[in-house]
Write an enzyme that holds these catalytic residues in place. Sequence first.
Site, PDB file in Angstrom:
ATOM      1  N   LYS A 227       0.842  -1.192   0.000  1.00  0.00           N
ATOM      2  CA  LYS A 227       0.000   0.000   0.000  1.00  0.00           C
ATOM      3  C   LYS A 227       0.883   1.250   0.000  1.00  0.00           C
ATOM      4  O   LYS A 227       1.813   1.365   0.804  1.00  0.00           O
ATOM      5  CB  LYS A 227      -0.894  -0.050   1.238  1.00  0.00           C
ATOM      6  CG  LYS A 227      -1.940   1.024   1.364  1.00  0.00           C
ATOM      7  CD  LYS A 227      -2.767   0.763   2.626  1.00  0.00           C
ATOM      8  CE  LYS A 227      -3.886   1.785   2.803  1.00  0.00           C
ATOM      9  NZ  LYS A 227      -4.698   1.494   3.996  1.00  0.00           N
TER      10      LYS A 227
ATOM     11  N   SER B 282      -9.297   1.889   2.564  1.00  0.00           N
ATOM     12  CA  SER B 282      -8.272   2.640   1.869  1.00  0.00           C
ATOM     13  C   SER B 282      -7.220   1.756   1.200  1.00  0.00           C
ATOM     14  O   SER B 282      -6.397   2.258   0.431  1.00  0.00           O
ATOM     15  CB  SER B 282      -7.580   3.584   2.861  1.00  0.00           C
ATOM     16  OG  SER B 282      -6.938   2.876   3.908  1.00  0.00           O
TER      17      SER B 282
ATOM     18  N   SER C 111     -10.406  -0.667   6.357  1.00  0.00           N
ATOM     19  CA  SER C 111      -9.580  -0.405   5.184  1.00  0.00           C
ATOM     20  C   SER C 111      -8.854  -1.612   4.622  1.00  0.00           C
ATOM     21  O   SER C 111      -8.347  -1.557   3.516  1.00  0.00           O
ATOM     22  CB  SER C 111      -8.563   0.697   5.505  1.00  0.00           C
ATOM     23  OG  SER C 111      -9.205   1.926   5.684  1.00  0.00           O
TER      24      SER C 111
END
Length: 522
Positions: free
Chosen positions: A125, A200, A224
């Site tokens: 990420k 996210s 997320s």
Amino acid sequence: MAQRFVDLLFRAVTAGLLWLFGLLTPKSRVSGKKLPPVRHPLLLESATQLARKIRRREVSSVEVVQTYIDRIQEVNPLINAVVQDRFSAALQEAAQVDKLIEEETGGEDVLEDRLPLLGVPLSVKESFALQGMPHTAGSVSRKGTLAPVDTPSVALLKRAGAIPIGVTNVPEQCMWIESHNHVYGMTRNPYDLDRIAGGSSGGEGSILGGAGSVIGVGSDIGGSIRLPSFFCGVFGHKTTPGIVSNDLQLPPFSSRQEEILSTGPMCRYAEDLLPMLKIMAGPNADKLSLDTKVDLKKLRFFTLPDCGGAPLINPVSEELKQAQRKVVERLEADLGVTVEEVHFPELKHSYDMFFVCMNLPDNEGKEPTSFATVLGEPGPPIWPFWELLKAAVGKSNHTLPAIVFAIMSKLTKPPFSVLKIKEKLQQDVVELLGSDGVLLYPTFTRVAPKHHHPLLFFNDIIYTAIFNVLALPVTQCPLGLNEEGLPLGLQVVAGPLQDHLTIQTALYLEKAFGGWTDPGAK
């Protein structure tokens, strides 16, 4: 009666706005296209299996990494999940792995013990620090910023032999359930390019679901990890808080937010969850019972169908309720257990509890950093209302969801009275689950929404966020596809430090329901 009227009105307005969105949202250049099917057999192996084959010299790390590079180059133009690659460096590191294996004299067991993920590609990420790679969290103000070092969890995975191949997209400063920003653009769902990949950790979910990665790193403060895993048909684990380091990620947590923030593994195959968690936890792995054998027949199972009618929350769709019922039926048939349905009236206050926990001052009374400040860094805080006006004419560097969240954070006063409700709920759930209980709960109210639609469904994150509030480990499990070819799934929850129970249940569910499905084959 009044609440019933409000709920009906809310649903009617939501339906009307969805219809309007459908008229106003232009078709993208990839609308209607599909991902190509997986052709190379190496893409259908778990990270555990790939590492074993690499150690045994059945396949080279260079071949594995190159195969994943080829797949990313094939699918990323459609899904926009990987926002910066490090393909050349990854191939060089893979060649070094192959040389190490060629020269190793201690045997396969030594390599497995010392380097359990040796030669396996890894996606990360973008909000995590990966040395030499962009570290912006989708903020224009941070464009060009490179990470000088690795975040601890990534460093541990690299030390275990994993090879990072790129970083993946996020919402602006990770505070939304759709991964879209003005630095990298919009990430799409591999099963339907007109739908969201989640947030996210949406880029992670998308590239994993699209078979462009086998394992990845995500973070979760309100869902997320679990929402992208759900929408993209892969596995994701929200760890018990405090087990995996949250350092060196964006946005930096402040005040007491680390109490509800978890860093954890995401992957296509359930058997990779446990070894990844062992590595990412470092010395804290000893706090978990990860090597304990679990007899699922001896566990106590519970099911919770919904949040009990919380105000301004959409109802859970019938297809997701039916998927959960099928899990209950399968558990009872296969294991001979009785799955008890439970209810907690306190869940109606889930959103308030989450908002309060996000905004709690620390023990010295210091308030958490405002989101307006986060959005402005490394400069001064933004003026949210001014940015809203600029956004209306297409002149803001910030996305509409980020601006709206900054305004909400500024204007909304958290009802701290719900902390007593939170404490009671936490006590009741922890007592119910104990050290041998597993709870089934929906992840969201529907399958992956279309792009921009989360503006109407944001409150529905309470289905994931409540377990951040309760500080419990959760594994997100795929359950096949619906009639439209979109992933179904649910959350598996256990008591504090009982991460191994949810992961072992995930392994069972993968066998029972098939796990990840190739989006190109549907």
